[in-house]
Design a protein around this motif. Structure first.
Motif, PDB file in Angstrom:
ATOM      1  N   ASP A 173       0.815  -1.226   0.000  1.00 51.09           N
ATOM      2  CA  ASP A 173       0.000   0.000   0.000  1.00 51.09           C
ATOM      3  C   ASP A 173       0.848   1.275   0.000  1.00 51.09           C
ATOM      4  N   LEU A 174       2.169   1.116   0.049  1.00 51.05           N
ATOM      5  CA  LEU A 174       3.046   2.300   0.130  1.00 51.05           C
ATOM      6  C   LEU A 174       3.477   2.721  -1.276  1.00 51.05           C
ATOM      7  N   TYR A 175       2.657   3.522  -1.917  1.00 52.89           N
ATOM      8  CA  TYR A 175       3.026   3.996  -3.250  1.00 52.89           C
ATOM      9  C   TYR A 175       2.242   5.251  -3.593  1.00 52.89           C
ATOM     10  N   VAL A 176       2.792   5.985  -4.551  1.00 57.31           N
ATOM     11  CA  VAL A 176       2.070   7.074  -5.209  1.00 57.31           C
ATOM     12  C   VAL A 176       2.171   6.822  -6.707  1.00 57.31           C
ATOM     13  N   LYS A 177       1.329   7.476  -7.474  1.00 57.04           N
ATOM     14  CA  LYS A 177       1.415   7.352  -8.922  1.00 57.04           C
ATOM     15  C   LYS A 177       2.719   7.978  -9.424  1.00 57.04           C
ATOM     16  N   HIS A 178       3.358   7.315 -10.351  1.00 54.60           N
ATOM     17  CA  HIS A 178       4.606   7.838 -10.924  1.00 54.60           C
ATOM     18  C   HIS A 178       4.320   9.159 -11.629  1.00 54.60           C
ATOM     19  N   PRO A 179       5.131  10.194 -11.382  1.00 53.10           N
ATOM     20  CA  PRO A 179       4.838  11.507 -11.964  1.00 53.10           C
ATOM     21  C   PRO A 179       5.036  11.589 -13.472  1.00 53.10           C
ATOM     22  N   GLU A 180       5.799  10.651 -14.062  1.00 54.96           N
ATOM     23  CA  GLU A 180       6.112  10.750 -15.486  1.00 54.96           C
ATOM     24  C   GLU A 180       5.601   9.564 -16.307  1.00 54.96           C
ATOM     25  N   VAL A 181       5.539   8.387 -15.697  1.00 52.28           N
ATOM     26  CA  VAL A 181       5.113   7.185 -16.429  1.00 52.28           C
ATOM     27  C   VAL A 181       3.748   6.769 -15.898  1.00 52.28           C
ATOM     28  N   ARG A 182       2.717   6.907 -16.723  1.00 46.97           N
ATOM     29  CA  ARG A 182       1.346   6.796 -16.244  1.00 46.97           C
ATOM     30  C   ARG A 182       1.002   5.429 -15.654  1.00 46.97           C
ATOM     31  N   LYS A 183       1.575   4.363 -16.197  1.00 46.47           N
ATOM     32  CA  LYS A 183       1.186   3.025 -15.739  1.00 46.47           C
ATOM     33  C   LYS A 183       1.976   2.560 -14.521  1.00 46.47           C
TER      34      LYS A 183
ATOM     35  N   GLU B 133      -2.672   6.975 -23.362  1.00 48.62           N
ATOM     36  CA  GLU B 133      -1.715   6.139 -24.092  1.00 48.62           C
ATOM     37  C   GLU B 133      -2.095   6.051 -25.566  1.00 48.62           C
ATOM     38  N   ARG B 134      -3.392   5.950 -25.833  1.00 48.92           N
ATOM     39  CA  ARG B 134      -3.841   5.899 -27.227  1.00 48.92           C
ATOM     40  C   ARG B 134      -3.478   7.185 -27.951  1.00 48.92           C
ATOM     41  N   GLU B 135      -3.696   8.325 -27.309  1.00 55.54           N
ATOM     42  CA  GLU B 135      -3.341   9.607 -27.920  1.00 55.54           C
ATOM     43  C   GLU B 135      -1.841   9.675 -28.207  1.00 55.54           C
ATOM     44  N   GLU B 136      -1.037   9.175 -27.253  1.00 58.23           N
ATOM     45  CA  GLU B 136       0.410   9.209 -27.429  1.00 58.23           C
ATOM     46  C   GLU B 136       0.843   8.322 -28.596  1.00 58.23           C
ATOM     47  N   LYS B 137       0.241   7.116 -28.699  1.00 52.80           N
ATOM     48  CA  LYS B 137       0.577   6.208 -29.790  1.00 52.80           C
ATOM     49  C   LYS B 137       0.171   6.797 -31.144  1.00 52.80           C
TER      50      LYS B 137
ATOM     51  N   LEU C 288       2.639   7.423 -34.245  1.00 50.54           N
ATOM     52  CA  LEU C 288       2.350   6.895 -35.579  1.00 50.54           C
ATOM     53  C   LEU C 288       2.409   8.001 -36.620  1.00 50.54           C
ATOM     54  N   GLU C 289       1.868   9.164 -36.286  1.00 49.53           N
ATOM     55  CA  GLU C 289       1.922  10.310 -37.202  1.00 49.53           C
ATOM     56  C   GLU C 289       3.368  10.685 -37.510  1.00 49.53           C
ATOM     57  N   GLU C 290       4.233  10.631 -36.513  1.00 46.10           N
ATOM     58  CA  GLU C 290       5.640  10.992 -36.717  1.00 46.10           C
ATOM     59  C   GLU C 290       6.337   9.972 -37.609  1.00 46.10           C
ATOM     60  N   VAL C 291       6.027   8.666 -37.389  1.00 46.83           N
ATOM     61  CA  VAL C 291       6.613   7.618 -38.235  1.00 46.83           C
ATOM     62  C   VAL C 291       6.173   7.788 -39.680  1.00 46.83           C
TER      63      VAL C 291
END
Length: 585
Positions: free
Chosen positions: A481-491, A565-569, A573-576
């Protein structure tokens, strides 16, 4: 923010406290009273061993130009001070590195960024040293180059060639020249990095054979580094920058199977082991060297030093680790690195009986290929794996036995929690280790801390010198139970300093805390058929309301994570597609 011009002249005890000042106050004014409150807090959190002489501390900082008075007062405790800003703040440095990391992600090897950081940093420090020698001693440049070669040899006395970043990158085909110079640097500095190791790393990076569109990205990164001056930035900050780059790429590399231990988990493990000055530490699955570096920093804060030994199977990662030690300012004579398969042969032990005080590691979890048919063929290994050979599909308890064999005092290992209760050969080994009363504590970590798995990991602390009060007992801690959400990596989740402190204090006091920890007699474990699953011993009781609210919050957060995550992907994809279209044009 910190004044890097003054850092190099500060005594170690002053530097440690100065870094805390910059971290907590930044550019905000502070008084002696504010500072005393901060140091008392750090003392209570065991981040400082003692507060120190405040007047002497302030006197040194003022003398070196690290702080300035912005408002006087009759009472000394209410005089207002402010940190004097350096040319490059830590925040500015990390912002630049983030931009460089974004460019690297478009098809380049992230280790190129580490090599750039390393060479630019040591080049700037070398050139600054040369300029200081010329200023102080009024000698010709060539003489100053030779004199400055004492720490890093960046001047080839035989050819008269200067190997610094500024010399190399001003040439038209600088990428080819940069690769050649790195090989020459390794040749001149074999105590820092072996020439063959550098060549192997550079071949993997392939910076001279990149297609033109990627060379242009690398050129943009080169220009970002051109604007950075590391000459007066403390090695601790440069080392943090190196660690920051590794962390930036950890999620991607984790999915590819590369092991990266989050920095806060490393901090927790080192504080549980609590290494003492004058001792030595081995990491037989060293990776980038982060555990050994944190151990060195931890012991340095106690006012001492520690000898570091590391072995790494992957030569490329061993090269990265060597550069990492340099950028953290760790003296060369305190580090020894070997390359090879530790489970089959620890190379430090080839010439003599090798033992160290502490062994720590986060080895690859559930590693296959190390059953009896492999480890049992070598008679010399039987004394190491005396509790039995592991199954072929997981080497977890092989790593445990290797580490126990070479440790004189404590072992700290991070593993998959399945190692606590799997049956078969692992259970046989577990029975024998428990019967020998070697396990002191088992900590179940929160889920989603690691980049390559969402499962909860465990830390097991083994102690060959248990105190009388701890003999025949094991402390179980459920820290899920000792955690917080990671500030940079959502999962991902993250441990805070307060979480680390709670776990460490519970371990040091070896106490039962309802819903969190329990001291268990070995007899009870034997009755449970040597099952070490933490949930069997630490029973949590939670109200229905709190559970349901938490479940709703986590479900909602999961939906948000999926959307983002979908928005990021889609952006990726647009950049590729954009790059592919530009190639066709």
């Amino acid at each position: 923010m910190s004044n890097s011009n003054c850092i190099k002249n500060l005594p170690r005890w002053v530097l440690i406290r100065y870094n805390y000042l910059t971290e907590y106050f930044g550019d905000k004014p502070f008084t002696v009273k504010d500072m005393e409150s901060l140091f008392s807090k750090l003392l209570s959190e065991k981040k400082l061993e003692h507060i120190g002489a405040i007047k002497e501390f302030l006197s040194i900082l003022k003398k070196e130009g690290c702080i300035k008075v912005i408002q006087n007062a009759l009472d000394e405790k209410y005089v207002k001070y402010q940190i004097v800003e350096s040319e490059i703040s830590k925040g500015d440095l990390f912002t630049t590195l983030k931009r460089a990391a974004d460019l690297i992600r478009l098809g380049l090897d992230y280790r190129s960024l580490l090599v750039f950081l390393f060479y630019k940093a040591i080049s700037d420090k070398y050139e600054d040293k040369v300029n200081q020698i010329i200023k102080d001693r009024n000698v010709p440049k060539e003489v100053a180059y030779i004199m400055a070669n004492s720490e890093f040899k960046m001047y080839d006395e035989d050819s008269g060639e200067l190997l610094t970043w500024n010399e190399v990158t001003k040439k038209s085909d600088y990428l080819v020249e940069f690769q050649n110079v790195l090989v020459k640097f390794a040749t001149l500095n074999p105590d820092i990095i072996n020439k063959d190791l550098m060549i192997a790393l550079l071949n993997k990076l392939g910076i001279t054979t990149l297609p033109n569109e990627l060379k242009s990205k690398l050129d943009q990164i080169k220009r970002l580094f051109d604007d950075l001056d590391f000459s007066h930035i403390d090695f601790d900050i440069i080392g943090d920058a190196y660690t920051y780059i590794l962390a930036q790429f950890a999620p991607t590399k984790g999915k590819e199977g590369e092991v990266y231990t989050p920095q806060e988990v490393i901090k927790l493990l080192v504080r549980l082991i609590d290494p003492e000055p004058g001792k030595d530490i081995l990491d037989p699955a060293m990776g980038s060297g982060a555990m050994l570096i944190e151990s060195y920093k931890y012991v340095s804060e106690k006012g001492g030093s520690v000898k570091l030994y590391g072995q790494e199977y992957n030569p490329d990662m061993a090269a990265i680790a060597k550069l990492n030690f340099v950028l953290h300012g760790i003296p060369k004579d305190l580090v020894e690195i070997q390359i090879g398969d530790s489970l089959r042969k620890l190379k430090f032990a080839e010439k003599s009986e090798f033992k160290v005080d502490y062994v720590i590691a986060n080895p690859p979890w559930n590693q296959d290929g190390y059953g009896e048919e492999v480890l049992g063929n070598d008679i010399s290994l039987r004394k190491i794996y005396k509790y039995g050979f592991p199954p072929n599909n997981t080497a977890d308890w092989a790593w445990v036995q290797l580490m126990l064999y070479y440790a004189k005092e404590k072992v700290g290992i991070i593993l998959d929690q399945g190692a606590l209760f799997r049956e078969g050969k692992e259970k046989t080994i577990r029975e024998r280790v428990v019967s020998d009363d070697l396990i002191e504590a088992i900590i179940l970590l929160p889920e989603k801390l690691f980049y390559n798995t969402q499962a909860s990991g465990i830390i097991i602390i083994f102690n060959k010198e248990k105190t009388r009060e701890r003999k025949g007992k094991i402390l179980f801690i459920d820290a899920t139970d000792l955690y917080v959400k990671h500030p940079e990596v959502r999962k991902l989740n993250k441990l805070t300093d307060e979480h680390i402190q709670k776990i460490v204090e519970t371990y040091r006091e070896f106490k039962t805390v309802p819903n969190f920890s329990r001291v268990v007699d070995i007899e009870e474990i034997i009755k449970n058929d040597y099952n070490l699953n933490v949930s069997n011993y630490v029973i949590k009781t939670l109200s229905n309301n709190s559970v349901s609210i938490k479940e709703i919050e986590e479900l909602w957060n999961s939906i948000e994570e999926i959307r983002k995550e979908r928005e990021e992907k889609e952006r990726e994809l647009e950049e590729v597609i954009r790059i592919m279209v530009s190639k066709i044009d």
